[in-house]
Write an enzyme that holds these catalytic residues in place. Structure first.
Site, PDB file in Angstrom:
ATOM      1  CG  PHE A   1      -0.164   4.219   3.878  1.00 23.84           C
ATOM      2  CD1 PHE A   1      -0.270   4.710   5.160  1.00 23.84           C
ATOM      3  CD2 PHE A   1       0.456   3.004   3.774  1.00 23.84           C
ATOM      4  CE1 PHE A   1       0.649   4.087   6.403  1.00 23.84           C
ATOM      5  CE2 PHE A   1       1.022   2.361   4.796  1.00 23.84           C
ATOM      6  CZ  PHE A   1       1.202   2.947   6.123  1.00 23.84           C
TER       7      PHE A   1
ATOM      8  CG  ASP B   1      -3.169  10.527  -5.267  1.00 22.82           C
ATOM      9  OD1 ASP B   1      -2.373   9.857  -4.374  1.00 22.82           O
ATOM     10  OD2 ASP B   1      -4.230  10.180  -5.559  1.00 22.82           O
ATOM     11  CG  ASN B   2      -6.130   9.021 -10.010  1.00 26.46           C
ATOM     12  OD1 ASN B   2      -5.837   8.840  -8.673  1.00 26.46           O
ATOM     13  ND2 ASN B   2      -6.306   8.251 -10.830  1.00 26.46           N
TER      14      ASN B   2
ATOM     15  CB  THR C   1      -7.345   4.423  -3.623  1.00 28.25           C
ATOM     16  OG1 THR C   1      -5.756   4.574  -3.564  1.00 28.25           O
ATOM     17  CG2 THR C   1      -7.746   3.522  -4.618  1.00 28.25           C
ATOM     18  N   GLY C   2      -6.527   7.522  -2.852  1.00 28.09           N
ATOM     19  CA  GLY C   2      -5.914   8.483  -1.539  1.00 28.09           C
ATOM     20  C   GLY C   2      -6.864   9.551  -1.361  1.00 28.09           C
TER      21      GLY C   2
ATOM     22  CB  SER D   1      -0.565   1.179  -7.718  1.00 31.11           C
ATOM     23  OG  SER D   1      -0.476   0.661  -6.303  1.00 31.11           O
TER      24      SER D   1
ATOM     25  CE1 TYR E   1      -1.256  -3.194  -6.216  1.00 31.52           C
ATOM     26  CE2 TYR E   1      -0.080  -5.215  -5.181  1.00 31.52           C
ATOM     27  CZ  TYR E   1      -0.291  -3.796  -5.272  1.00 31.52           C
ATOM     28  OH  TYR E   1       0.517  -3.176  -4.386  1.00 31.52           O
TER      29      TYR E   1
ATOM     30  CE  LYS F   1       2.329  -2.190  -7.046  1.00 26.92           C
ATOM     31  NZ  LYS F   1       3.187  -0.768  -7.137  1.00 26.92           N
TER      32      LYS F   1
HETATM   33  N1  LIG Z   1       1.106  -0.392   2.110  1.00 27.70           N
HETATM   34  C1  LIG Z   1       1.698  -1.531   1.640  1.00 27.70           C
HETATM   35  O1  LIG Z   1       1.701  -2.546   2.585  1.00 27.70           O
HETATM   36  C2  LIG Z   1       2.442  -1.884   0.352  1.00 27.70           C
HETATM   37  C3  LIG Z   1       3.079  -3.129   0.026  1.00 27.70           C
HETATM   38  C4  LIG Z   1       3.317  -3.308  -1.285  1.00 27.70           C
HETATM   39  C5  LIG Z   1       3.565  -2.223  -2.005  1.00 27.70           C
HETATM   40  N2  LIG Z   1       2.847  -1.121  -1.768  1.00 27.70           N
HETATM   41  C6  LIG Z   1       2.969   0.109  -3.013  1.00 27.70           C
HETATM   42  O2  LIG Z   1       3.220   1.117  -2.526  1.00 27.70           O
HETATM   43  C7  LIG Z   1       2.487   2.108  -3.522  1.00 27.70           C
HETATM   44  C8  LIG Z   1       1.788   2.954  -2.143  1.00 27.70           C
HETATM   45  O3  LIG Z   1       0.892   2.048  -1.643  1.00 27.70           O
HETATM   46  P1  LIG Z   1      -0.154   2.670  -0.359  1.00 27.70           P
HETATM   47  O4  LIG Z   1      -0.093   1.455   0.441  1.00 27.70           O
HETATM   48  O5  LIG Z   1       0.323   3.906   0.128  1.00 27.70           O
HETATM   49  O6  LIG Z   1      -1.525   2.863  -1.103  1.00 27.70           O
HETATM   50  P2  LIG Z   1      -2.520   4.129  -1.291  1.00 27.70           P
HETATM   51  O7  LIG Z   1      -3.618   3.467  -1.994  1.00 27.70           O
HETATM   52  O8  LIG Z   1      -2.604   4.701  -0.149  1.00 27.70           O
HETATM   53  O9  LIG Z   1      -1.718   4.981  -2.270  1.00 27.70           O
HETATM   54  C9  LIG Z   1      -1.577   4.783  -3.570  1.00 27.70           C
HETATM   55  C10 LIG Z   1      -1.955   6.225  -4.388  1.00 27.70           C
HETATM   56  O10 LIG Z   1      -2.034   5.929  -5.634  1.00 27.70           O
HETATM   57  C11 LIG Z   1      -3.122   6.960  -6.285  1.00 27.70           C
HETATM   58  N3  LIG Z   1      -3.269   6.724  -7.580  1.00 27.70           N
HETATM   59  C12 LIG Z   1      -4.033   5.417  -8.083  1.00 27.70           C
HETATM   60  N4  LIG Z   1      -3.818   5.461  -9.507  1.00 27.70           N
HETATM   61  C13 LIG Z   1      -3.324   6.556  -9.619  1.00 27.70           C
HETATM   62  C14 LIG Z   1      -2.952   7.440 -10.992  1.00 27.70           C
HETATM   63  N5  LIG Z   1      -3.355   6.775 -12.229  1.00 27.70           N
HETATM   64  N6  LIG Z   1      -2.491   8.619 -10.905  1.00 27.70           N
HETATM   65  C15 LIG Z   1      -2.333   9.209  -9.878  1.00 27.70           C
HETATM   66  N7  LIG Z   1      -2.316   8.675  -8.625  1.00 27.70           N
HETATM   67  C16 LIG Z   1      -3.033   7.362  -8.519  1.00 27.70           C
HETATM   68  C17 LIG Z   1      -4.098   6.667  -5.267  1.00 27.70           C
HETATM   69  O11 LIG Z   1      -5.260   7.813  -5.183  1.00 27.70           O
HETATM   70  C18 LIG Z   1      -3.558   6.725  -3.957  1.00 27.70           C
HETATM   71  O12 LIG Z   1      -3.457   8.009  -3.197  1.00 27.70           O
HETATM   72  C19 LIG Z   1       1.513   1.397  -4.222  1.00 27.70           C
HETATM   73  O13 LIG Z   1       2.075   1.518  -5.381  1.00 27.70           O
HETATM   74  C20 LIG Z   1       1.570   0.118  -3.732  1.00 27.70           C
HETATM   75  O14 LIG Z   1       1.616  -0.835  -4.631  1.00 27.70           O
HETATM   76  C21 LIG Z   1       2.332  -0.753  -0.727  1.00 27.70           C
END
Ligand SMILES: NC(=O)c1ccc[n+]([C@@H]2O[C@H](COP(=O)([O-])OP(=O)(O)OC[C@H]3O[C@@H](n4cnc5c(N)ncnc54)[C@H](O)[C@@H]3O)[C@@H](O)[C@H]2O)c1
Length: 314
Positions: free
Chosen positions: A19, A39-40, A43-44, A81, A147, A151
């Site tokens: 996202f 990206d792996n 979850t994306g 993550s 989690y 972090k």
């Molecule tokens: N969206 C929020 O509200 C929010 C709040 C606080 C922190 N974050 C942090 O921001 C970042 C992005 O979050 P998001 O909301 O877009 O989540 P998301 O799940 O959409 O994105 C995380 C991406 O990381 C990828 N991923 C996971 N493990 C991986 C690995 N080992 N190698 C490569 N890719 C990997 C997933 O496939 C996914 O596309 C994350 O680190 C999250 O912890 C997000």
């Protein structure tokens, strides 16, 4: 540095098909950077970056952030993550490690790193609004700990590499962010996409606990603006990025139901373990060092997000 610095720069984003990663990739491309999204796809979704494929300067690499070759970039943005409770309850080991190992790989390269940390480093805070100087109230042994502590360990890694090896780090303590492309699947999907999908389908809107817990939600365009400003700033410590507009989860459910024109009932389910009671950042530091604050009111951002989900549902 101002935004012109980004022109022609090579930037790698881990979690680039997620996202936030996909929205940030889009913004950086717009500012003239070359972006490699890694990206792996755990979850994306590839659909999140399909519209960027073929655009000059963009490349997608399906790989684990811990294993990708991170040398030769001007900036490495670590967003990989497992941030959604459904996923991290199912895969706690991967959750505990995915954030740290990818970050370690980036920090070892010695290049500038932006780390997407989280408000979850505060756990269930006893100081609200919460400033960066608050150390947190986190359960180190429980369903959220892979989690939350992951972090926190990421921040410690940033500190260690910066103190011992002079690596230039930027740390964004991202608070709840929402918008198009969020993953709505799963019982514990994050509240906004879950509520929207339930409202649009006329299904019960599921609130965990009594709904009196609060969150402060930031629309993704505002968050991306904050992240870019942080990348360009010279502030090396953690910075809260989030909204000061605090709402209860029950208010949020009712607002989404109203804006979606839905008549779904609101259904209360047992609370999620260790769920923080309140979440509202103190963003004085972001105002001072980045000149940043969110601009988009919750109702406006929700309307845009609901419209996107309506289109996605078909
Ligand atoms: N969206 C929020 O509200 C929010 C709040 C606080 C922190 N974050 C942090 O921001 C970042 C992005 O979050 P998001 O909301 O877009 O989540 P998301 O799940 O959409 O994105 C995380 C991406 O990381 C990828 N991923 C996971 N493990 C991986 C690995 N080992 N190698 C490569 N890719 C990997 C997933 O496939 C996914 O596309 C994350 O680190 C999250 O912890 C997000």
């Amino acid at each position: 540095m101002d935004a012109s610095w980004l022109r022609g720069r090579r930037i790698m984003i881990s979690g680039g098909a997620g996202f936030l990663g996909s929205h940030l990739a889009e913004r950086l491309l717009g500012l003239g950077a070359e972006v490699v999204a890694v990206d792996n796809l755990s979850t994306g979704r590839i659909e999140n970056v399909e519209h960027l494929m073929g655009r000059p300067g963009f490349r997608f690499v399906e790989a684990d952030a811990a294993e990708v070759d991170a040398s030769g970039y001007d900036y490495l943005v670590h967003g990989a993550s497992i941030p959604s409770p459904d996923d991290y309850l199912r895969r706690p080991v991967e959750t505990a490690l995915s954030n740290a190992l990818g970050l370690l790989n980036f920090l070892r390269s010695g290049r500038r790193v932006l780390y997407m940390s989280s408000s979850e480093v505060y756990g269930d805070p006893q100081v609200v609004p919460t400033p960066e100087s608050y150390w947190g109230n986190v359960n180190p042994f429980g369903p959220r700990s892979p989690y939350d502590e992951g972090k926190r360990f990421g921040e410690a890694l940033c500190y260690a590499f910066s103190a011992e090896r002079g690596v230039s780090v930027r740390i964004a303590r991202i608070h709840n962010t929402y918008g198009p492309r969020m993953d709505a699947s799963g019982r514990y999907a994050r509240a906004i996409p879950r509520f929207i999908m339930q409202a649009l389908r006329g299904e019960p809107i599921t609130v965990y606990g009594d709904g009196s817990q609060t969150r402060s939600f930031t629309y993704v365009d505002d968050m991306v603006e904050g992240l870019v400003r942080l990348m360009l700033s010279d502030h090396g410590g953690p910075v809260n990025l989030g909204s000061e507009e605090e709402v209860t989860i029950l208010e949020l459910a009712r607002t989404i139901r109203e804006l979606a024109g839905s008549s779904s009932e609101i259904k209360f389910l047992p609370p999620f373990p260790d769920d923080p009671r309140r979440r509202r950042p103190d963003i004085s530091l972001a105002r001072r060092v980045l000149g940043w604050e969110p601009r988009i009111p919750l109702r406006e951002g929700l309307r845009a997000t609901i419209e996107w989900f309506r289109g996605a549902v078909g």
